[in-house]
Design a protein around this motif. Sequence first.
Motif, PDB file in Angstrom:
ATOM      1  N   ILE A 234       5.958   3.400  -6.014  1.00  0.00           N
ATOM      2  CA  ILE A 234       7.081   2.531  -6.391  1.00  0.00           C
ATOM      3  C   ILE A 234       8.270   2.747  -5.453  1.00  0.00           C
ATOM      4  O   ILE A 234       8.912   1.791  -5.003  1.00  0.00           O
ATOM      5  CB  ILE A 234       7.477   2.804  -7.854  1.00  0.00           C
ATOM      6  N   ALA A 235       8.573   4.026  -5.163  1.00  0.00           N
ATOM      7  CA  ALA A 235       9.703   4.326  -4.278  1.00  0.00           C
ATOM      8  C   ALA A 235       9.456   3.796  -2.863  1.00  0.00           C
ATOM      9  O   ALA A 235      10.362   3.246  -2.221  1.00  0.00           O
ATOM     10  CB  ALA A 235       9.963   5.831  -4.244  1.00  0.00           C
ATOM     11  N   LEU A 236       8.218   3.957  -2.355  1.00  0.00           N
ATOM     12  CA  LEU A 236       7.901   3.428  -1.015  1.00  0.00           C
ATOM     13  C   LEU A 236       7.962   1.911  -1.005  1.00  0.00           C
ATOM     14  O   LEU A 236       8.410   1.296  -0.013  1.00  0.00           O
ATOM     15  CB  LEU A 236       6.514   3.911  -0.582  1.00  0.00           C
ATOM     16  N   ASP A 237       7.528   1.276  -2.092  1.00  0.00           N
ATOM     17  CA  ASP A 237       7.651  -0.178  -2.212  1.00  0.00           C
ATOM     18  C   ASP A 237       9.114  -0.601  -2.145  1.00  0.00           C
ATOM     19  O   ASP A 237       9.470  -1.570  -1.466  1.00  0.00           O
ATOM     20  CB  ASP A 237       7.048  -0.649  -3.534  1.00  0.00           C
ATOM     21  N   ARG A 238       9.952   0.156  -2.872  1.00  0.00           N
ATOM     22  CA  ARG A 238      11.377  -0.162  -2.875  1.00  0.00           C
ATOM     23  C   ARG A 238      11.976  -0.037  -1.474  1.00  0.00           C
ATOM     24  O   ARG A 238      12.771  -0.897  -1.041  1.00  0.00           O
ATOM     25  CB  ARG A 238      12.096   0.776  -3.846  1.00  0.00           C
ATOM     26  N   GLU A 239      11.572   1.020  -0.756  1.00  0.00           N
ATOM     27  CA  GLU A 239      12.071   1.199   0.608  1.00  0.00           C
ATOM     28  C   GLU A 239      11.613   0.063   1.517  1.00  0.00           C
ATOM     29  O   GLU A 239      12.380  -0.437   2.341  1.00  0.00           O
ATOM     30  CB  GLU A 239      11.566   2.540   1.160  1.00  0.00           C
ATOM     31  N   MET A 240      10.350  -0.365   1.358  1.00  0.00           N
ATOM     32  CA  MET A 240       9.831  -1.446   2.191  1.00  0.00           C
ATOM     33  C   MET A 240      10.564  -2.756   1.911  1.00  0.00           C
ATOM     34  O   MET A 240      10.937  -3.490   2.834  1.00  0.00           O
ATOM     35  CB  MET A 240       8.334  -1.611   1.938  1.00  0.00           C
ATOM     36  N   ILE A 241      10.791  -3.037   0.618  1.00  0.00           N
ATOM     37  CA  ILE A 241      11.496  -4.268   0.250  1.00  0.00           C
ATOM     38  C   ILE A 241      12.924  -4.235   0.769  1.00  0.00           C
ATOM     39  O   ILE A 241      13.437  -5.231   1.297  1.00  0.00           O
ATOM     40  CB  ILE A 241      11.464  -4.459  -1.274  1.00  0.00           C
ATOM     41  N   TYR A 242      13.579  -3.068   0.646  1.00  0.00           N
ATOM     42  CA  TYR A 242      14.952  -2.949   1.151  1.00  0.00           C
ATOM     43  C   TYR A 242      14.999  -3.152   2.668  1.00  0.00           C
ATOM     44  O   TYR A 242      15.896  -3.818   3.184  1.00  0.00           O
ATOM     45  CB  TYR A 242      15.516  -1.583   0.783  1.00  0.00           C
ATOM     46  N   ALA A 243      14.013  -2.561   3.372  1.00  0.00           N
ATOM     47  CA  ALA A 243      13.972  -2.720   4.833  1.00  0.00           C
ATOM     48  C   ALA A 243      13.767  -4.183   5.210  1.00  0.00           C
ATOM     49  O   ALA A 243      14.391  -4.683   6.157  1.00  0.00           O
ATOM     50  CB  ALA A 243      12.856  -1.856   5.415  1.00  0.00           C
ATOM     51  N   GLN A 245      14.636  -6.806   3.375  1.00  0.00           N
ATOM     52  CA  GLN A 245      15.882  -7.511   3.082  1.00  0.00           C
ATOM     53  C   GLN A 245      16.936  -7.241   4.145  1.00  0.00           C
ATOM     54  O   GLN A 245      17.665  -8.153   4.559  1.00  0.00           O
ATOM     55  CB  GLN A 245      16.402  -7.085   1.701  1.00  0.00           C
ATOM     56  N   GLU A 246      17.001  -5.971   4.584  1.00  0.00           N
ATOM     57  CA  GLU A 246      17.970  -5.630   5.628  1.00  0.00           C
ATOM     58  C   GLU A 246      17.643  -6.345   6.929  1.00  0.00           C
ATOM     59  O   GLU A 246      18.536  -6.835   7.628  1.00  0.00           O
ATOM     60  CB  GLU A 246      17.976  -4.112   5.843  1.00  0.00           C
ATOM     61  N   GLN A 247      16.337  -6.420   7.250  1.00  0.00           N
ATOM     62  CA  GLN A 247      15.928  -7.130   8.455  1.00  0.00           C
ATOM     63  C   GLN A 247      16.267  -8.607   8.357  1.00  0.00           C
ATOM     64  O   GLN A 247      16.753  -9.220   9.324  1.00  0.00           O
ATOM     65  CB  GLN A 247      14.418  -6.945   8.668  1.00  0.00           C
ATOM     66  N   THR A 248      16.041  -9.191   7.183  1.00  0.00           N
ATOM     67  CA  THR A 248      16.386 -10.599   6.977  1.00  0.00           C
ATOM     68  C   THR A 248      17.881 -10.815   7.119  1.00  0.00           C
ATOM     69  O   THR A 248      18.329 -11.790   7.739  1.00  0.00           O
ATOM     70  CB  THR A 248      15.918 -11.054   5.585  1.00  0.00           C
ATOM     71  N   ARG A 249      18.666  -9.883   6.536  1.00  0.00           N
ATOM     72  CA  ARG A 249      20.122 -10.010   6.641  1.00  0.00           C
ATOM     73  C   ARG A 249      20.584  -9.926   8.096  1.00  0.00           C
ATOM     74  O   ARG A 249      21.437 -10.710   8.538  1.00  0.00           O
ATOM     75  CB  ARG A 249      20.786  -8.908   5.817  1.00  0.00           C
ATOM     76  N   LEU A 250      19.987  -8.986   8.846  1.00  0.00           N
ATOM     77  CA  LEU A 250      20.361  -8.851  10.255  1.00  0.00           C
ATOM     78  C   LEU A 250      19.985 -10.097  11.056  1.00  0.00           C
ATOM     79  O   LEU A 250      20.739 -10.531  11.928  1.00  0.00           O
ATOM     80  CB  LEU A 250      19.689  -7.612  10.856  1.00  0.00           C
ATOM     81  N   GLU A 251      18.818 -10.657  10.741  1.00  0.00           N
ATOM     82  CA  GLU A 251      18.406 -11.875  11.443  1.00  0.00           C
ATOM     83  C   GLU A 251      19.342 -13.034  11.134  1.00  0.00           C
ATOM     84  O   GLU A 251      19.689 -13.816  12.022  1.00  0.00           O
ATOM     85  CB  GLU A 251      16.971 -12.226  11.060  1.00  0.00           C
TER      86      GLU A 251
END
Length: 488
Positions: A234-243, A245-251
């Motif tokens: 679950i924690a790794l899933d959360r990190e992947m989703i956050y990454a 989202q962050e990549q989408t925000r940066l794009e």
Amino acid sequence: MKRTEKLLQRTKGYKRLVYILRSVLIVLSASLVCLLLNQFGIEKENGLMVFLVGVLLISVFTEGYEYGIIGAAVSVMMFNYFFTVPVHTFAIMNPNDVALLVFFLIAACISSSLAVRVQKQFLISQKNEQTALRLLEMSEKFINVTGKENIIRLGQRYIREYTGYECIVEGKEESAKTEGKKGAEKEEDAGDYLLFPIGGMLRQQGILKVYNHRQGIHPEQEMLIKAAANQIGIALDREMIYAQQEQTRLEVEREHMKSSMLRSISHDFRTPLTGIIGDCGLILNGHDQDETGQKELVRDVMEQAIWLNKMMENILSMTKIESGVQFIEKNQEVVDDLVYEAKKHIIGLKEHRDFRISLPKEVIVVQADGKMIVQVLVNLLDNAMKHTEEGGKISLNVFPRKGKVYFVVEDDGKGIVQGMEEKIFGEFVSISENSAGIKGSTDQKRGIGLGLTICKEVVEAHGGKIWAENRTEGGARFTFWLKAEQVE
């Protein structure tokens, strides 16, 4: 392994001895109490209740059915020896005493078994409570942890604390490599560890390999390991989703910056290009113009072309910076040469401003990319010109201090809007005369807001630092330093 087994056997033997001693003491105590009661004339049937309490106490202070049953049998024998006729013998003459002892033995065995069951249920509830607390603590810790390495390290720590086994986490790629090597491993090595999948909402995150060394695993330990594996997933899933989202925000931000840059470029290129086209038209069609007028038009065309060239240099430099490639090529440069070279690129600096330069008497050299440092100085001086009136004061002071050389550009303009001292080094930000002092100020002053950003990136790429501040007497001050050395 052998030492552990011996230690466990010794521990079990010690417990057994303790439980036997407790049982003997309880039976003896019950016998003494019954003898005392008999002295006071209390009926022997009441003494059986004392022995029954003793059997219950044996079940409470020991573990297992056997101690309670043996205690009940010994209690019957003690009662028979001291209280049934003939006394001090194990013979029984009265049939009522036989029935009494039989029913006592049955009642004692039933009570003992019930007490043991209650005790076991109590121990199970205690274990369940401890397990629930451990799971709660684990889930709370995983909520607050961030970073893939920290998540895996936390899971390994909990498994080691709760089970005593070491473990590793293999990602999906590592698991595939492990599968490919299994054919070369010995079959007996496969029993040294257990595999638990680390699940995720979208895909399996990896494999948890627990090294139990063929010792087997308790159901409670297995439950804790599976819970830890689920929490890791679950924690790794959360990190992947956050990454993601962050990549989408940066794009999105990058696309927004590109559109802003194109809009600014199209706006700022149009003005000088229109002026160049107009001046060229006047030169071509102005047959009655004198030589002085034509020179003024040509000079204006030249200024506009130089300004366009400067803006293109900034755009190209920013492109190199954002591409992530190494854009600095250091060579040994003399500070005085860099300053005079930068002054040449600012048109009208001496003619339209009160410009002064202060250089150290010593020869100071820096390991730097001369072209990029010149561009930094040009951007700072050009920025000072934009924000000072005709005849305003601009100064460039250079001085060494403790292995560094400081460049200070000052002007007597209106200064920097309060709170914008850090923000002005961002992309597409300009310190114009608008009240907000934020993005979108390029309509009043020419420039696409990249000059100070480039200054910051170039200076920091050289290992230096740049900052801006307002002068107490009015105007702005920009300072940056580079590592330098003095030539003897």
